[in-house]
Write a protein that holds these residues in place. Structure first.
Motif, PDB file in Angstrom:
ATOM      1  N   VAL A  45       0.539  -1.320  -0.019  1.00  0.00           N
ATOM      2  CA  VAL A  45       0.143   0.090   0.184  1.00  0.00           C
ATOM      3  C   VAL A  45       0.525   1.362   0.401  1.00  0.00           C
ATOM      4  CG1 VAL A  45      -1.679   1.455   1.443  1.00  0.00           C
ATOM      5  CG2 VAL A  45      -1.388  -1.130   1.596  1.00  0.00           C
ATOM      6  N   VAL A  46       0.444   2.329  -1.211  1.00  0.00           N
ATOM      7  CA  VAL A  46       1.459   3.305  -0.683  1.00  0.00           C
ATOM      8  C   VAL A  46       0.299   4.802  -0.718  1.00  0.00           C
ATOM      9  CG1 VAL A  46       2.640   4.911  -2.097  1.00  0.00           C
ATOM     10  CG2 VAL A  46       2.783   2.086  -2.760  1.00  0.00           C
ATOM     11  N   VAL A  47       1.046   5.103   0.463  1.00  0.00           N
ATOM     12  CA  VAL A  47       0.280   6.499   1.037  1.00  0.00           C
ATOM     13  C   VAL A  47       1.122   7.639   0.677  1.00  0.00           C
ATOM     14  CG1 VAL A  47      -0.522   7.717   2.870  1.00  0.00           C
ATOM     15  CG2 VAL A  47       0.187   5.316   2.636  1.00  0.00           C
ATOM     16  N   SER A  48       0.820   8.982  -0.034  1.00  0.00           N
ATOM     17  CA  SER A  48       1.260  10.027  -1.053  1.00  0.00           C
ATOM     18  C   SER A  48       0.767  10.836   0.119  1.00  0.00           C
ATOM     19  CB  SER A  48       0.990  10.124  -2.183  1.00  0.00           C
ATOM     20  OG  SER A  48       1.696   9.073  -2.999  1.00  0.00           O
ATOM     21  N   ALA A  49       2.091  11.724   0.449  1.00  0.00           N
ATOM     22  CA  ALA A  49       1.439  13.256   0.534  1.00  0.00           C
ATOM     23  C   ALA A  49       1.254  14.291  -0.432  1.00  0.00           C
ATOM     24  CB  ALA A  49       3.013  13.861   0.770  1.00  0.00           C
ATOM     25  N   THR A  50       0.941  15.101  -0.316  1.00  0.00           N
ATOM     26  CA  THR A  50      -0.162  15.986  -1.422  1.00  0.00           C
ATOM     27  C   THR A  50       1.738  16.477  -2.655  1.00  0.00           C
ATOM     28  OG1 THR A  50      -1.109  17.056  -0.456  1.00  0.00           O
ATOM     29  CG2 THR A  50      -0.954  18.282  -2.152  1.00  0.00           C
ATOM     30  N   GLY A  51       2.368  17.215  -3.938  1.00  0.00           N
ATOM     31  CA  GLY A  51       3.222  16.899  -3.964  1.00  0.00           C
ATOM     32  C   GLY A  51       3.190  16.594  -5.679  1.00  0.00           C
ATOM     33  N   CYS A  52       3.977  16.771  -6.336  1.00  0.00           N
ATOM     34  CA  CYS A  52       4.053  16.598  -7.643  1.00  0.00           C
ATOM     35  C   CYS A  52       3.657  14.594  -7.701  1.00  0.00           C
ATOM     36  CB  CYS A  52       5.591  17.003  -8.203  1.00  0.00           C
ATOM     37  SG  CYS A  52       6.206  17.925  -8.708  1.00  0.00           S
ATOM     38  N   VAL A  53       4.050  14.105  -7.330  1.00  0.00           N
ATOM     39  CA  VAL A  53       4.448  13.023  -7.399  1.00  0.00           C
ATOM     40  C   VAL A  53       2.783  12.430  -7.297  1.00  0.00           C
ATOM     41  CG1 VAL A  53       4.660  10.679  -6.507  1.00  0.00           C
ATOM     42  CG2 VAL A  53       6.348  12.227  -7.270  1.00  0.00           C
ATOM     43  N   SER A  63      -5.120   6.754 -13.483  1.00  0.00           N
ATOM     44  CA  SER A  63      -4.253   6.811 -12.421  1.00  0.00           C
ATOM     45  C   SER A  63      -3.258   5.824 -12.615  1.00  0.00           C
ATOM     46  CB  SER A  63      -4.968   5.641 -11.175  1.00  0.00           C
ATOM     47  OG  SER A  63      -3.887   5.529 -10.107  1.00  0.00           O
ATOM     48  N   ALA A  64      -1.720   6.236 -12.422  1.00  0.00           N
ATOM     49  CA  ALA A  64      -0.539   5.255 -12.530  1.00  0.00           C
ATOM     50  C   ALA A  64      -0.225   4.139 -11.990  1.00  0.00           C
ATOM     51  CB  ALA A  64       1.125   5.721 -12.689  1.00  0.00           C
ATOM     52  N   TRP A  65      -1.181   3.717 -10.693  1.00  0.00           N
ATOM     53  CA  TRP A  65      -1.476   2.645  -9.598  1.00  0.00           C
ATOM     54  C   TRP A  65      -1.526   2.053  -9.825  1.00  0.00           C
ATOM     55  CZ3 TRP A  65       2.884   4.298  -6.590  1.00  0.00           C
ATOM     56  CH2 TRP A  65       3.616   6.169  -6.461  1.00  0.00           C
ATOM     57  N   LYS A  66      -0.210   1.114 -10.013  1.00  0.00           N
ATOM     58  CA  LYS A  66      -1.190  -0.500 -10.028  1.00  0.00           C
ATOM     59  C   LYS A  66      -1.533  -1.674  -8.433  1.00  0.00           C
ATOM     60  CE  LYS A  66       0.300  -1.068 -14.842  1.00  0.00           C
ATOM     61  NZ  LYS A  66       0.916  -2.011 -15.603  1.00  0.00           N
ATOM     62  N   VAL A  67      -0.429  -0.454  -7.452  1.00  0.00           N
ATOM     63  CA  VAL A  67      -0.608  -1.047  -6.225  1.00  0.00           C
ATOM     64  C   VAL A  67      -1.858  -0.321  -5.911  1.00  0.00           C
ATOM     65  CG1 VAL A  67       1.376  -1.718  -6.083  1.00  0.00           C
ATOM     66  CG2 VAL A  67       1.073   0.612  -5.251  1.00  0.00           C
ATOM     67  N   PRO A  68      -2.527  -0.574  -4.629  1.00  0.00           N
ATOM     68  CA  PRO A  68      -3.447   0.310  -3.658  1.00  0.00           C
ATOM     69  C   PRO A  68      -2.845   1.342  -3.368  1.00  0.00           C
ATOM     70  CG  PRO A  68      -3.010  -1.789  -2.635  1.00  0.00           C
ATOM     71  CD  PRO A  68      -2.213  -1.892  -3.879  1.00  0.00           C
ATOM     72  N   TRP A  69      -3.055   3.019  -4.023  1.00  0.00           N
ATOM     73  CA  TRP A  69      -2.271   4.131  -3.533  1.00  0.00           C
ATOM     74  C   TRP A  69      -3.791   4.654  -2.504  1.00  0.00           C
ATOM     75  CZ3 TRP A  69      -4.099   8.757  -5.120  1.00  0.00           C
ATOM     76  CH2 TRP A  69      -2.800   9.818  -5.144  1.00  0.00           C
ATOM     77  N   VAL A  70      -3.284   5.847  -1.326  1.00  0.00           N
ATOM     78  CA  VAL A  70      -4.282   6.876  -1.058  1.00  0.00           C
ATOM     79  C   VAL A  70      -3.066   8.087  -0.496  1.00  0.00           C
ATOM     80  CG1 VAL A  70      -3.037   5.816   0.943  1.00  0.00           C
ATOM     81  CG2 VAL A  70      -5.725   7.173   1.095  1.00  0.00           C
ATOM     82  N   HIS A  71      -4.041   9.514  -1.297  1.00  0.00           N
ATOM     83  CA  HIS A  71      -3.154  10.677  -0.589  1.00  0.00           C
ATOM     84  C   HIS A  71      -4.323  10.499   0.356  1.00  0.00           C
ATOM     85  CE1 HIS A  71      -4.083  14.597  -1.766  1.00  0.00           C
ATOM     86  NE2 HIS A  71      -2.331  14.601  -1.212  1.00  0.00           N
ATOM     87  N   VAL A  72      -3.563  11.599   0.671  1.00  0.00           N
ATOM     88  CA  VAL A  72      -4.708  12.240   2.104  1.00  0.00           C
ATOM     89  C   VAL A  72      -4.996  13.972   2.049  1.00  0.00           C
ATOM     90  CG1 VAL A  72      -6.134  12.437   4.842  1.00  0.00           C
ATOM     91  CG2 VAL A  72      -5.188  10.509   3.514  1.00  0.00           C
ATOM     92  N   ALA A  73      -3.893  14.057   2.453  1.00  0.00           N
ATOM     93  CA  ALA A  73      -3.338  15.436   2.783  1.00  0.00           C
ATOM     94  C   ALA A  73      -0.956  16.208   2.544  1.00  0.00           C
ATOM     95  CB  ALA A  73      -3.320  16.207   3.577  1.00  0.00           C
TER      96      ALA A  73
END
Ligand SMILES: Cc1ncc(C[n+]2csc(CCOP(=O)(O)OP(=O)(O)O)c2C)c(N)n1
Ligand code: SF4
Lengths: 310, 388
Positions: A45-53, A63-73
């Protein structure tokens, strides 16, 4: 510690970051993520921060993600990851699930060094079993190249521009790995996608240890650093070869260099090919060289290569 | 069933234990703290099998709850005042990402000046965050509402905030009927919801919603809130059948041949009732209406109840400086705009920062409402008990 990746044959073919994302041409953050996900694999599971990526990989309906992915803030990546880790642990213990996953939190330097540092510190101290990756392009790139506390000495950004009264950023970069290590975590390392096997082995070790791990990845950014889109990987190499970006790991508090640089390149070579350092005067370059020499002494790198006189 | 003497805060903690939550992430703040202290104790002595995350801030508390909830776990947090304000950013994400988190918000004034006592400014400031907001005004109601909150949240896939007045409810000990655990489990089975972060699904959650899509994405959460109106009432009636206590969106008291009413929310309803009763005995045709479900606001039903009343006094325990009135007043006024014969409204701002509102002041509010109704003209908001 294992060394799973020695050559290209060791690298899985599977891609978990699909092509067609909206990161700039030549963005090495994308290269780093591809390398990281090849190690982590599907059950991640990838958790991303807000930003370029985040913005460039999740523009609905793509979505470019082939794994579960979440962004909150922007500032809470490590906290969201803490929640996921705790929940998965509780559900597993209570026999409400059989799933086990790797949890990777991914933040830019702004989301890590600045606004997200408190959440990161909390998560490291609480010892959640996850890995935190800071992809460091040395500024807030998503909002148009503003200074962060990871921006290096003298670099120009839109909020620390050089001018009559200034030669860019006045202070040094924070030492993120030292901050992480101060939390007594089992694993921390620096990396760059220019040294893919080094990076991948570190991600593997970070995943293998129990408890939190942090990998600080330098990801040269053609747009913000102002260099040609084909040279990001070379620039990452130069960062290592000049001694400005030593590649090392800290395992249970013990620091070990992972890529030796027997003969360092002068920092001038690194600085002069980037627009963000175009305004530097000789004295500024000398200051940066001093910084590289200091790092070299600290990590046991070799001396600067003799300059060939033209 | 057993009967225990519990404070409002402990009643919340017992409900959370019975709900068999999987994850709690919370940060201490007065007057909420005893909820999470009790829960820590339950976890520490094995009475509750949950991960208790000792987060370093409320921002992280709610962030961790969002992450945890996405895995399908049952999740709880609690806060007050500054803590809720610190969560502000993430509140909107929790609702839009449809995470059924349950939160106890022990109502307390917002600084400055620093004040740990009760008013409603914390919850009112988060009015538009997309959370269902319920109000409980006794320890029993806190217990029952918290149990219901899990049912509602998981049913409509929205987060629910259970509000209880700081100290007045949170720290007052009352006898509370605690149902058997089995009964609670039957009502809210402790089986996980769908794990939206499962590799078998590989969803992307919290994506960029460009202008062509944002509106529709946002609307889903708005629509869920609308649809929750019916579900909340069904869930309440189911609760009543199982546990024998009935709750409603709106409570009304002394409404026969009523001419003017005082509308309240939270624990001060009790005082309003006592005063109304004594006024009734003196021949005044007064009534009391209390709101329990502040979001979704029960506009249609309220308009039906208040449509024929001559005058309505609305007691706000928060303000909207520079606004046309105060938060509760605005909601009441806008739902009455379309009724045939509009009642006269009189606004009151009372009890900010824990200031006591006396019986005499309640009488004044009833009388000022009556006067406004009689004269057909109301005054600007009256700041009850404010010294010059
Ligand atoms: C609370 C908050 N403040 C500011 C922003 C605006 N913002 C979004 S991304 C960003 C910069 C991100 O920088 P960094 O973390 O270095 O990642 P990069 O974009 O460089 O990859 C900023 C300032 C925000 N989204 N949230
Ligand atoms: S601005 Fe830099 S970091 Fe951001 S996408 Fe472009 S190259 Fe990558």
């Amino acid at each position: 510690m294992s060394t799973a990746f020695r050559n290209i044959k060791d690298v899985p073919k599977e891609e978990y970051l699909a092509p067609g994302h909206r990161l700039c041409a030549g963005c090495t953050a994308a290269t780093a993520i591809r390398q990281i996900l090849k190690v982590a694999g599907r059950d991640t599971v990838v958790v991303s921060a807000t930003g370029c990526v985040e913005v460039a990989t999740s523009y609905f309906p793509q979505s470019a993600w082939k794994v579960p992915w979440v962004h909150v803030a922007f500032e809470n990546t490590a906290a969201v990851a803490s929640g996921i880790e705790s929940a998965m642990k509780a559900l597993y213990r209570k026999k409400k699930t059989t799933e086990r996953v790797n949890i990777i939190a991914l933040g830019g330097d702004g989301g890590t060094f600045d606004i997200g540092l408190q959440a990161l510190s909390g998560a490291l101290e609480r010892s959640h079993d996850f890995i935190y990756i800071c992809y460091d392009n040395e500024a807030y790139m998503n909002t148009g190249v503003q200074r962060s506390s990871a921006t290096p000495y003298c670099a120009a950004t839109t909020t620390c521009p050089p001018g009559k009264m200034s030669s860019g950023k006045r202070t040094e970069k924070k030492d993120l790995v030292a901050i992480a290590v101060a939390h007594n975590i089992p694993y921390a390392a620096t990396a760059t996608p220019s040294y893919p096997f080094d990076l991948m082995n570190k991600v593997k070790r970070a995943l293998d240890v129990e408890g939190p791990a942090l990998v600080h990845v330098l990801t040269p950014c053609p747009t913000g650093w102002r260099f040609d889109t084909d040279s990001g990987i070379d620039i990452g190499k130069l960062a290592v070869l000049t001694g400005l970006w030593p590649l090392y790991e800290v395992v249970d508090g013990v620091t070990k260099l992972t890529v030796q640089v027997p003969k360092r390149e002068p920092v001038k070579k690194y600085l002069e090919i980037q627009g963000r350092f175009k305004h530097l005067k000789e004295a500024d370059v000398a200051e940066v060289q001093k910084r590289a020499d200091m790092l070299a002494a600290k990590f046991g790198l070799g001396p600067v290569r003799e300059q060939v006189q033209a | 069933m057993k009967r225990m003497g519990l404070s409002g805060n402990y009643a919340a903690a017992y409900a959370v234990k019975m709900a068999d939550v999987d994850v709690i992430a919370a940060y201490p703040i007065t007057p909420q703290t005893t909820i999470v202290e009790k829960l820590s104790e339950f976890v520490a002595n094995g009475e509750l099998d949950a991960e208790y995350i000792n987060v370093e801030s409320e921002h992280s508390a709610l962030s961790a709850c969002v992450g945890a909830s996405l895995t399908g776990a049952r999740v709880f947090t609690a806060t007050s005042s500054q803590g809720l304000a610190y969560m502000h950013e993430v509140l909107f994400m929790a609702s839009a990402l449809r995470t059924p988190i349950v939160m106890a918000n022990v109502n307390r004034a917002l600084s400055a000046p620093l004040n740990i006592w009760n008013d409603h400014s914390d919850a009112m400031a988060e009015r538009d965050s997309g959370w269902i907001q319920l109000w409980a005004s006794s320890a029993q109601e806190v217990f029952d509402t918290t149990v219901e909150a899990f049912k509602i949240a998981e049913d409509v896939q929205l987060p629910v905030m259970v509000n209880l007045d700081g100290y007045i409810v949170s720290h007052t000990y009352e006898p509370v009927n605690i149902p058997d655990e089995e009964e609670v489990r039957k009502y809210i089975p402790s089986k996980p919801m769908k794990n939206r972060l499962s590799p078998s699904l590989a969803y992307s959650i919290g994506v960029v919603g460009p202008p062509e899509y944002y509106f529709e994405m946002k609307y889903q959460a708005i629509d869920a809130m609308e649809r929750s109106r019916v579900r909340i009432r069904e869930i309440e009636s189911d609760f009543n059948k199982r546990f024998g206590r009935s709750y409603d969106d709106i409570y009304t008291y002394f409404m026969d041949d009523v001419e003017y009413v005082l509308l309240t929310m939270g624990s001060m309803t009790g005082t309003a009732r006592v005063v109304a009763e004594s006024l009734r005995s003196r021949g005044e045709k007064v009534g009391v209406v209390a709101i329990r479900t502040f979001r979704p606001f029960p506009s249609e039903r309220l308009a039906g109840i208040l449509g024929d009343v001559g005058g309505i006094g609305i007691m706000d325990r928060a303000t909207t400086p520079g606004g046309s009135s105060s938060p509760l007043y605005e909601d009441v006024a806008s739902c009455l705009y379309s009724v045939q014969k509009r009642p006269i409204l009189q606004g009151f701002v009372a009890g900010l920062g824990g200031r006591d509102v006396s019986i005499g002041e309640f009488e004044m509010m009833f009388m000022a409402t009556k006067e406004a109704a009689k004269s057909g003209r109301s005054k600007p908001s009256i700041y009850v008990g404010l010294r010059g």
